[in-house]
Design an enzyme around this catalytic site. Structure first.
Site, PDB file in Angstrom:
ATOM      1  N   ASP A  15      -4.207   0.482  16.133  1.00 23.28           N
ATOM      2  CA  ASP A  15      -3.569   0.044  15.278  1.00 23.28           C
ATOM      3  C   ASP A  15      -2.342   0.745  15.151  1.00 23.28           C
ATOM      4  OD1 ASP A  15      -4.236   1.548  12.778  1.00 23.28           O
ATOM      5  OD2 ASP A  15      -6.119   1.491  13.786  1.00 23.28           O
ATOM      6  N   ASP A  18      -1.592   1.386  11.836  1.00 19.11           N
ATOM      7  CA  ASP A  18      -1.782   1.691  10.498  1.00 19.11           C
ATOM      8  C   ASP A  18      -1.120   0.718   9.614  1.00 19.11           C
ATOM      9  OD1 ASP A  18      -2.951   3.411   8.742  1.00 19.11           O
ATOM     10  OD2 ASP A  18      -1.097   4.289   8.332  1.00 19.11           O
TER      11      ASP A  18
END
Ligand SMILES: CSC[C@H]1O[C@H](OP(=O)(O)O)[C@H](O)[C@@H]1O
Ligand SMILES: Nc1ncnc2[nH]cnc12
Length: 299
Positions: free
Chosen positions: A213, A215
């Site tokens: 991801d 974040d």
């Protein structure tokens, strides 16, 4: 007791090591209590390997609850001299895209609730953490990456800083921007103090970080959730296991020298002869010379 040359700590989504044969489940007694899970000792391509699930099978332990000292001490008692950490991370840089992999060469420790040393109570050591990752182990991981096939294009990034937060919550947007401004490449919750303890135990350590991801700093991407992180990790899990297996083969074949293997030669300050029985129970297994393990696990 079973012996192993290479250890693997499997993180989120990686609770077993396919291909491990002659498996023995070992509960090693350590001065710090039980390891996260029984250690699975076996052989991979003839190399004696010890696999440990960092959060336990069933993912029971939050990052602050992982018994890092017991885990590293337990693996060291089994003989482990090379340790591969497999970890999910958030990316703090545009160029590290979710599903990419990265082998960090630095760590930034922002944890604050964890026991981070084997020393104290009358036994003093100060090991160097200037280069916390073993470049020889990192090279084996990179070569292993290059020799495995991916279903989708996955890029490997060499080097960069892994910033370790306490968790278990993910970061705020303000924190995420701050960590980016520090120059960190990826963010996780587990590799510290694990890497520090590995160095104190004279184990050569490197991480295969799998970006899941962005974040929560990215203006156009959704903020991370555990669901997304685990789903993305699962897409990479089989490849990560293949990479680990090939890196193990290379390490077993080449048995490279590492600065980690002599970390206590210059780091240990207190003479062993002055240590108490209690301190010796902790420190002695860490001092076992590499050579004796290599001879014992010769295949
Ligand atoms: C489930 S995503 C967050 C979780 O995953 C990483 O753990 P590991 O390094 O053991 O793969 C991260 O540090 C968090 O603990
Ligand atoms: N964004 C993130 N922060 C901390 N740990 C993670 N593990 C996977 N993604 C993460």
């Amino acid at each position: 007791m079973a012996r192993a040359l290479v250890g693997v700590i499997g993180g989120s989504g990686l609770y077993e090591m396919p291909g491990l044969t002659d498996v023995q489940e070992v509960q090693v007694e350590t001065p710090f209590g039980p390891t996260s899970d029984p250690i699975l000792c076996g052989k991979l391509q003839g190399i004696p390997v010890a696999f440990l699930s960092r959060h336990g099978r069933g993912h029971r332990l939050i990052p602050s609850e992982v018994p890092y000292r017991a885990n590293i001490h337990g693996l060291r008692q089994l003989g482990v001299r090379y340790l591969l950490s497999l970890s999910a991370v958030g990316s703090l840089q545009e160029k590290v895209r979710p599903l990419d992999m990265l082998i960090p060469d630095q760590f930034i420790d922002m944890t604050h609730k964890r026991e981070g040393t084997f020393f104290g109570g009358g036994a003093v050591a100060h090991v160097s953490m200037a280069d916390p990752v073993c470049s020889a182990v990192a090279d084996c991981l990179a070569r292993a990456f290059a020799s495995t096939q991916a279903e989708q294009p996955v890029q490997l990034h060499r080097g960069g800083s892994y910033l370790c937060i306490e968790g278990p919550q993910f970061s705020t947007r303000a924190e995420s921007h701050w960590y980016r401004s520090m120059g960190a490449s990826v963010i996780g919750m587990t590799n510290m103090p694990e890497a520090k303890l590995a160095r104190e135990a004279q184990i050569a350590y490197a991480t295969l970080a799998m970006a899941t991801d962005y974040d929560c700093w990215h203006p156009r991407e959704q903020a991370v959730t555990a669901e997304v992180a685990i789903a993305n990790l699962q897409q990479n899990a089989a490849r990560a296991q293949l990479i680990a297996a090939e890196a193990i083969r290379l390490l077993g074949m080449e048995k490279p020298d590492s600065i980690a293997h002599t970390a206590l030669t210059s780091g240990l300050v207190t003479p062993v002869e002055t240590m108490s029985q209690g301190q010796l129970a902790v420190i002695k297994p860490l001092l076992e010379p590499t050579q004796s393990v290599l001879e014992e696990v010769e295949h």
